[in-house]
Design a protein around this motif. Structure first.
Motif, PDB file in Angstrom:
ATOM      1  N   ASP A 103       0.820  -1.208   0.000  1.00  0.00           N
ATOM      2  CA  ASP A 103       0.000   0.000   0.000  1.00  0.00           C
ATOM      3  C   ASP A 103       0.856   1.261   0.000  1.00  0.00           C
ATOM      4  OD1 ASP A 103      -2.534   1.182  -0.154  1.00  0.00           O
ATOM      5  OD2 ASP A 103      -2.657   1.432   2.034  1.00  0.00           O
ATOM      6  N   GLY A 104       2.024   1.186  -0.649  1.00  0.00           N
ATOM      7  CA  GLY A 104       2.899   2.347  -0.775  1.00  0.00           C
ATOM      8  C   GLY A 104       3.619   2.727   0.498  1.00  0.00           C
ATOM      9  N   SER A 105       3.721   1.815   1.445  1.00  0.00           N
ATOM     10  CA  SER A 105       4.232   2.152   2.770  1.00  0.00           C
ATOM     11  C   SER A 105       5.455   1.336   3.165  1.00  0.00           C
ATOM     12  CB  SER A 105       3.119   1.928   3.804  1.00  0.00           C
ATOM     13  OG  SER A 105       3.618   2.034   5.115  1.00  0.00           O
ATOM     14  N   VAL A 106       6.546   2.038   3.467  1.00  0.00           N
ATOM     15  CA  VAL A 106       7.737   1.381   4.001  1.00  0.00           C
ATOM     16  C   VAL A 106       7.431   0.834   5.393  1.00  0.00           C
ATOM     17  CG1 VAL A 106      10.157   1.713   4.677  1.00  0.00           C
ATOM     18  CG2 VAL A 106       9.267   2.849   2.627  1.00  0.00           C
ATOM     19  N   ILE A 107       6.620   1.545   6.149  1.00  0.00           N
ATOM     20  CA  ILE A 107       6.234   1.083   7.485  1.00  0.00           C
ATOM     21  C   ILE A 107       5.463  -0.232   7.385  1.00  0.00           C
ATOM     22  CG2 ILE A 107       4.821   1.608   9.525  1.00  0.00           C
ATOM     23  CD1 ILE A 107       5.661   4.564   9.122  1.00  0.00           C
ATOM     24  N   ALA A 108       4.660  -0.390   6.345  1.00  0.00           N
ATOM     25  CA  ALA A 108       3.931  -1.651   6.163  1.00  0.00           C
ATOM     26  C   ALA A 108       4.890  -2.810   5.933  1.00  0.00           C
ATOM     27  CB  ALA A 108       2.946  -1.539   4.998  1.00  0.00           C
ATOM     28  N   ILE A 109       6.000  -2.558   5.235  1.00  0.00           N
ATOM     29  CA  ILE A 109       7.007  -3.616   5.072  1.00  0.00           C
ATOM     30  C   ILE A 109       7.508  -4.038   6.444  1.00  0.00           C
ATOM     31  CG2 ILE A 109       9.256  -4.251   4.114  1.00  0.00           C
ATOM     32  CD1 ILE A 109       8.847  -2.076   1.980  1.00  0.00           C
ATOM     33  N   CYS A 110       7.785  -3.065   7.279  1.00  0.00           N
ATOM     34  CA  CYS A 110       8.269  -3.335   8.636  1.00  0.00           C
ATOM     35  C   CYS A 110       7.228  -4.105   9.444  1.00  0.00           C
ATOM     36  CB  CYS A 110       8.627  -2.018   9.321  1.00  0.00           C
ATOM     37  SG  CYS A 110       9.346  -2.214  10.966  1.00  0.00           S
ATOM     38  N   ARG A 111       5.996  -3.666   9.391  1.00  0.00           N
ATOM     39  CA  ARG A 111       4.926  -4.317  10.167  1.00  0.00           C
ATOM     40  C   ARG A 111       4.686  -5.758   9.719  1.00  0.00           C
ATOM     41  NH1 ARG A 111       1.152   0.928  10.205  1.00  0.00           N
ATOM     42  NH2 ARG A 111       2.082   1.927  12.022  1.00  0.00           N
ATOM     43  N   GLN A 112       4.858  -6.024   8.435  1.00  0.00           N
ATOM     44  CA  GLN A 112       4.643  -7.374   7.917  1.00  0.00           C
ATOM     45  C   GLN A 112       5.860  -8.275   8.110  1.00  0.00           C
ATOM     46  OE1 GLN A 112       2.891  -7.554   3.973  1.00  0.00           O
ATOM     47  NE2 GLN A 112       1.809  -5.624   4.323  1.00  0.00           N
ATOM     48  N   ALA A 120      14.849  -6.901   5.879  1.00  0.00           N
ATOM     49  CA  ALA A 120      15.922  -6.789   4.886  1.00  0.00           C
ATOM     50  C   ALA A 120      15.653  -7.701   3.692  1.00  0.00           C
ATOM     51  CB  ALA A 120      17.269  -7.121   5.523  1.00  0.00           C
ATOM     52  N   MET A 121      15.179  -8.904   3.954  1.00  0.00           N
ATOM     53  CA  MET A 121      14.880  -9.834   2.867  1.00  0.00           C
ATOM     54  C   MET A 121      13.748  -9.306   1.987  1.00  0.00           C
ATOM     55  SD  MET A 121      17.249 -11.920   3.222  1.00  0.00           S
ATOM     56  CE  MET A 121      16.824 -13.062   1.928  1.00  0.00           C
ATOM     57  N   ARG A 122      12.761  -8.674   2.597  1.00  0.00           N
ATOM     58  CA  ARG A 122      11.669  -8.082   1.821  1.00  0.00           C
ATOM     59  C   ARG A 122      12.179  -6.932   0.942  1.00  0.00           C
ATOM     60  NH1 ARG A 122       6.220  -9.239   3.757  1.00  0.00           N
ATOM     61  NH2 ARG A 122       6.365 -10.735   5.460  1.00  0.00           N
ATOM     62  N   LEU A 123      13.105  -6.136   1.486  1.00  0.00           N
ATOM     63  CA  LEU A 123      13.700  -5.075   0.668  1.00  0.00           C
ATOM     64  C   LEU A 123      14.479  -5.667  -0.500  1.00  0.00           C
ATOM     65  CD1 LEU A 123      15.026  -2.428   3.243  1.00  0.00           C
ATOM     66  CD2 LEU A 123      12.981  -2.287   1.810  1.00  0.00           C
TER      67      LEU A 123
END
Length: 149
Positions: A103-112, A120-123
């Protein structure tokens, strides 16, 4: 000869990163993406400033609305010409994947993410983001995202 390392402070992002501000996190991700490429830091910094400060491409949605050719032209303004086409393509893919999956959110990557390694793997799953980009990003975003360094 070693080149100076650009910091979030120099880009005016340090305070935003410290409090995990979404806009600052995206800008730092974009900057880290550019700085992580095998190109002079001064050129990468100029490219960041052209994209974000001069043309307002400070969100995934705004970046995703550009065409590859528009981005190539903007990168060219910054003399970022060695990898301009592939960088433009990967910037578009980065913004579109971030929008589609988080949803366009770096914070969402962190939360998930289950932990910092998972984050880091998601990035790393974003095309064009490699270990150097993750290292640069985490160097200054880790405290705001995880409360430690």
């Amino acid at each position: 000869m070693t080149e100076r390392r650009i910091s979030a402070q120099q880009l005016g992002l340090a305070m935003g990163l410290a409090v995990a501000d979404e806009k600052a996190l995206f800008k730092w991700l974009l900057a880290s993406f550019l700085f992580g490429k095998p190109i002079q830091q001064s050129v990468a910094e100029r490219a960041y400033r052209v994209l974000v400060e001069q043309h307002g491409l400070d969100s995934p949605a705004r970046l995703a609305r550009c065409s590859q050719q528009e981005l190539v032209l903007l990168l060219g303004q910054a003399h970022y010409v060695r990898y301009d086409i592939s960088t433009a393509d990967r910037l578009l893919k980065l913004s579109r994947k971030l929008l589609a999956e988080y949803d366009g959110s770096v914070i969402a990557i962190c939360r998930q993410s289950s932990d910092q390694h998972d984050f880091a793997m998601r990035l790393l799953a974003f095309e064009g983001i490699g270990p150097k980009t993750v290292e640069i990003f985490m160097r200054e975003a880790e405290v705001g995202l995880y409360g430690q360094s």
